[in-house]
Write an enzyme that holds these catalytic residues in place. Structure first.
Site: not given
Length: 286
Positions: A155-156
């Site tokens: 989840d960047s």
């Protein structure tokens, strides 16, 4: 600050009215702003780009968490890369059968601010006894750890600044090495209408690594430019082609009440538009 103008794309963007500025700081890694907006609730931006809002975060977080966990069916160990706002952690923690959650976030200041100002995102799960929070560079962690995981969720932020390395070939290879047999890797991959090149690059990098690779999608209003894609890499080709009945049983068995995700949406999310399939050189019946 009366308006927040997003700077993600040249010549195209979105504007938020800032009803109240809650926090603005330059952490050791990025410029962080949290403000209130009448329609979207509390909004967080990093380096001029909207990351999450209280109003629609459930779509993104439910899809990025429940699709891989329920597709796997027996996930016990989950690794979250990034996700400092706690939304993915909240959704993963809802699965009772998961025994350990490791979360690796590069920016400790971001976690602290989000706990205080976006408490609904994590909903208390930073105190979950199954959680091990590691403040470290995600790439460095997956490159060096000896641990193995059933599901890895990246989840960047966007592939610029601190998040850039989380879209690299080395990162995908390291994640693949960290997966148990039958493991699944998923990652945020942007809106293909605006960033088709990024989707193509990810496709090339996943192609040789996983028994099955693809993308799934969801429309999150905050992420402008159309539906957002999520990369999918599975060690077992069957994981993506589960019968609806199997997913319905797993979903019911989880006891989780969702606002966006359901098994029909799960299966439908893997159907991609022709222009995306053409770009990643996949037939429409894959």
């Amino acid at each position: 600050m009366s308006d927040f103008q997003e700077t993600l794309y040249e010549g195209y963007g979105q504007r938020f009215q800032v009803d109240k500025l809650l926090h603005e700081v330059r952490t050791g890694h990025q410029h962080l702003v949290i403000f209130e907006n009448a329609r979207m609730g509390r909004v967080m931006a990093l380096d001029g780009v909207i990351q999450t809002t209280e109003a629609d975060e459930f779509i993104y977080h439910e899809m990025l968490a429940h699709v891989p966990v329920l597709a796997h069916g027996l996930a016990r160990r989950v690794l979250i890369i990034g996700g400092g706002d706690g939304g993915i952690l909240r959704e993963v923690a809802r699965h009772r059968d998961i025994e350990s959650i490791t979360m690796v976030e590069i920016d400790g200041a971001l976690v602290d601010v989000c706990k205080e100002l976006l408490p609904n995102h994590s909903a208390g799960t930073f105190d979950d006894p199954r959680l091990r929070l590691v403040i470290e560079d995600g790439m460095r962690f997956v490159a060096s750890t000896e641990e193995k995981f059933d599901v890895i969720i990246s989840d960047s932020s966007d592939p610029v600044g601190p998040g850039e390395v989380l879209f690299s070939e080395d990162f995908y290879q390291a994640c693949r090495r960290c997966l148990n047999e039958g493991g699944i890797f998923v990652a945020q991959n942007g809106t293909p209408f605006m960033r088709l090149g990024e989707v193509q690059t990810t496709a090339k990098r996943l192609h040789g690594l996983f028994a099955d690779w693809h993308f799934f999608q969801a429309a999150v209003p905050t992420y402008i430019g159309g539906a957002m894609t999520f990369a999918w890499g599975a060690c077992c080709a069957e994981s993506r082609k589960l019968p609806l009945e199997t997913l319905l049983q797993r979903y019911a068995g989880s006891g989780i009440v969702t606002r966006y995700y359901n098994p029909h949406v799960h299966l439908g999310a893997f159907a991609l538009p022709q222009y995306v399939l053409h770009a990643i050189a996949k037939p429409s019946n894959d």
